[in-house]
Design an enzyme around this catalytic site. Structure first.
Site, mmCIF file in Angstrom:
data_model
loop_
_atom_site.group_PDB
_atom_site.id
_atom_site.type_symbol
_atom_site.label_atom_id
_atom_site.label_comp_id
_atom_site.label_asym_id
_atom_site.label_seq_id
_atom_site.Cartn_x
_atom_site.Cartn_y
_atom_site.Cartn_z
ATOM 1 N N LEU A 11 0.822 -1.206 0.000
ATOM 2 C CA LEU A 11 0.000 0.000 0.000
ATOM 3 C C LEU A 11 0.862 1.264 0.000
ATOM 4 O O LEU A 11 0.607 2.193 -0.776
ATOM 5 C CB LEU A 11 -0.939 0.004 1.205
ATOM 6 C CG LEU A 11 -1.910 -1.188 1.317
ATOM 7 C CD1 LEU A 11 -2.837 -1.002 2.509
ATOM 8 C CD2 LEU A 11 -2.709 -1.338 0.033
ATOM 9 N N PHE A 66 6.563 18.473 10.000
ATOM 10 C CA PHE A 66 5.416 18.749 9.132
ATOM 11 C C PHE A 66 4.690 17.455 8.797
ATOM 12 O O PHE A 66 5.162 16.385 9.100
ATOM 13 C CB PHE A 66 5.847 19.479 7.848
ATOM 14 C CG PHE A 66 6.983 18.803 7.095
ATOM 15 C CD1 PHE A 66 6.728 17.799 6.174
ATOM 16 C CD2 PHE A 66 8.301 19.183 7.327
ATOM 17 C CE1 PHE A 66 7.768 17.179 5.489
ATOM 18 C CE2 PHE A 66 9.348 18.573 6.638
ATOM 19 C CZ PHE A 66 9.073 17.590 5.729
ATOM 20 N N TYR A 104 12.185 4.426 4.361
ATOM 21 C CA TYR A 104 12.110 5.323 3.221
ATOM 22 C C TYR A 104 13.309 5.285 2.281
ATOM 23 O O TYR A 104 13.254 5.838 1.186
ATOM 24 C CB TYR A 104 11.853 6.747 3.712
ATOM 25 C CG TYR A 104 10.484 6.860 4.336
ATOM 26 C CD1 TYR A 104 9.342 6.923 3.551
ATOM 27 C CD2 TYR A 104 10.323 6.839 5.717
ATOM 28 C CE1 TYR A 104 8.083 6.989 4.115
ATOM 29 C CE2 TYR A 104 9.068 6.903 6.296
ATOM 30 C CZ TYR A 104 7.950 6.977 5.481
ATOM 31 O OH TYR A 104 6.697 7.033 6.040
#
Length: 417
Positions: A95, A417, A125
């Site tokens: 996903l 963020f 990542y």
């Protein structure tokens, strides 16, 4: 097994999307009506993905427009990735890979130079081409051991400046211009929109924790210009012997002059009853400990990677920054996704650079994730070569590239963020 549907969400699906996001981040699952309304007011649904299983959201992904300062002060457009989660019942089904591929392809099509994120977990990542480009350090300061005379007037260095306590309205009026000055001078810093200032000053609700008003202090230089801002909170801890043991936590400290930085730290170290200070996440080469007569009063409590970068456009990324010394290099960049793959000739120097695709023989070969790690000047080419993550194809190219890419100050991203 029900087919999994990955797509952009609609506004009506936001409550279910937030439930999945809260579940992934181990927060109370069901969002309040106020949380949904606050999110809906600023969400870009054209950049918000969800994965659905039988109509139920089981994975979340969102990105937003960002500007990132690179070495030398130029800002580039970036795709800031956030709110990434996969519900534990649906792991290992690709996903995240599918959502990431769609988002990066859209960012490349828009012309973004790079993608950025703050990695909650380290191993995830790199396989998508991201590399850690900045790190963050937090110190705890024992104010009684600093060596500062806490009774002196602050600022005490006679520079003619002053510190004023202000309110949230003044911070919203003064802070954005100050931050723009910081952003023009410190690589790794990202832009702050109006909502950032509203949330930081209580005008807009932060969805996941109750609002507690902090203290705000500004430093004005001799001419009255605001050169620094400090935002901090203080707890109410006392000992059994009725001794104050209050701790201060810095939410934000930005300064554009050394005098402002020194004055704000000295001010906070002099606040009555405050025994310890948590500095918040600072650059690894922050001045704070060395501004104290006894730097040992500050001990490191956090040292970790922070901003991760994924280069999407090699030519524009390398041309956007300046370089410590002149140098010419040919880089072979490997990128399994194809966004940044190729061989590039970089002709760099303190005044800027030119970069173009080339067929010349490469001096160095590296994956795009290593390029992201090196781009903001915070890592050593030679260290990566020793780890086998950069391949030296021309003798001496590693040392030459190390001198070219490294920056005088460490990269710093102050914001999550």
């Amino acid at each position: 097994m029900t087919d999994l549907d990955i797509r952009l969400i609609t506004p009506s699906e936001l409550p279910d999307w937030l439930r999945a996001l809260n579940t992934g981040f181990l927060r109370p699952p069901t969002p309040s009506d106020e949380q949904v309304a606050a999110r809906r007011s600023h969400m870009d649904f054209a950049r918000t993905q969800g994965a659905f299983d039988g109509g139920r959201c089981v994975a979340t992904f969102r990105s937003l427009a960002q500007e990132l300062t690179t070495v030398g002060g130029a800002a580039v457009r970036a795709d800031a990735i956030t709110n990434v989660s996969v519900t534990s019942t649906h792991r290992r089904r690709g996903l995240l890979t599918r959502m990431m591929a769609a988002d990066l392809a859209a960012a490349k099509e828009r012309g973004d130079v790079a993608a950025t994120l703050i990695a909650a977990e380290y191993p995830i990542y790199g396989r998508y081409g991201f590399g850690p480009a900045t790190c963050a350090t937090e110190w705890e300061i024992d104010t009684h051991r600093t060596g500062l005379d806490r009774q002196l007037r602050v600022p005490a260095d006679g520079d003619g400046g002053r510190i004023d306590l202000v309110d949230g309205a003044e911070v919203r009026a003064l802070g954005p211009a100050l931050h723009e000055r910081l952003r023009a001078s410190r690589h790794g810093v990202v832009d702050r929109d109006a909502r950032w200032w509203e949330q930081t000053t209580g005008l807009a609700e932060f969805q996941f924790q109750p609002w507690t008003e902090p203290y705000y202090a500004v430093y004005r230089g001799p001419g009255g210009t605001v050169d620094g801002l400090l935002i901090y909170r203080v707890d109410a801890t006392w000992s059994d012997a009725k001794q104050p043991l209050n701790g201060a936590k810095v939410r934000d400290l930005i300064a554009v002059t050394p005098a402002a930085e020194r004055a704000l730290w000295h001010y906070l170290c002099s606040v009555d009853w405050v025994s310890t200070i948590r500095t918040g996440l600072r650059p690894a080469d922050d001045l704070a400990p060395l501004l104290l007569p006894d730097p040992r009063a500050a001990r490191v409590v956090t040292q970790a990677d922070f901003l991760w970068v994924r280069v999407l456009d090699v030519v524009r990324a390398l041309e956007a920054r300046t370089y410590a010394v002149p140098g010419s290099l040919v880089l072979e960049v490997r990128d399994a996704a194809g966004f940044a793959a190729g061989r590039f000739h970089l002709d760099a120097g303190p005044d800027g650079a030119t970069c173009a695709p080339t067929t010349r023989s490469a001096d160095l070969a590296l994956d795009v994730r290593e390029l992201g790690t090196l781009w903001l000047g915070d890592e050593s080419v030679l260290r990566l070569a020793a780890l086998g993550r950069v391949e030296e194809l021309t003798p001496g190219a590693g040392a030459r590239a190390d001198a070219v890419f490294r920056a005088a100050r460490r990269a710093w991203c102050p914001d999550v963020f």
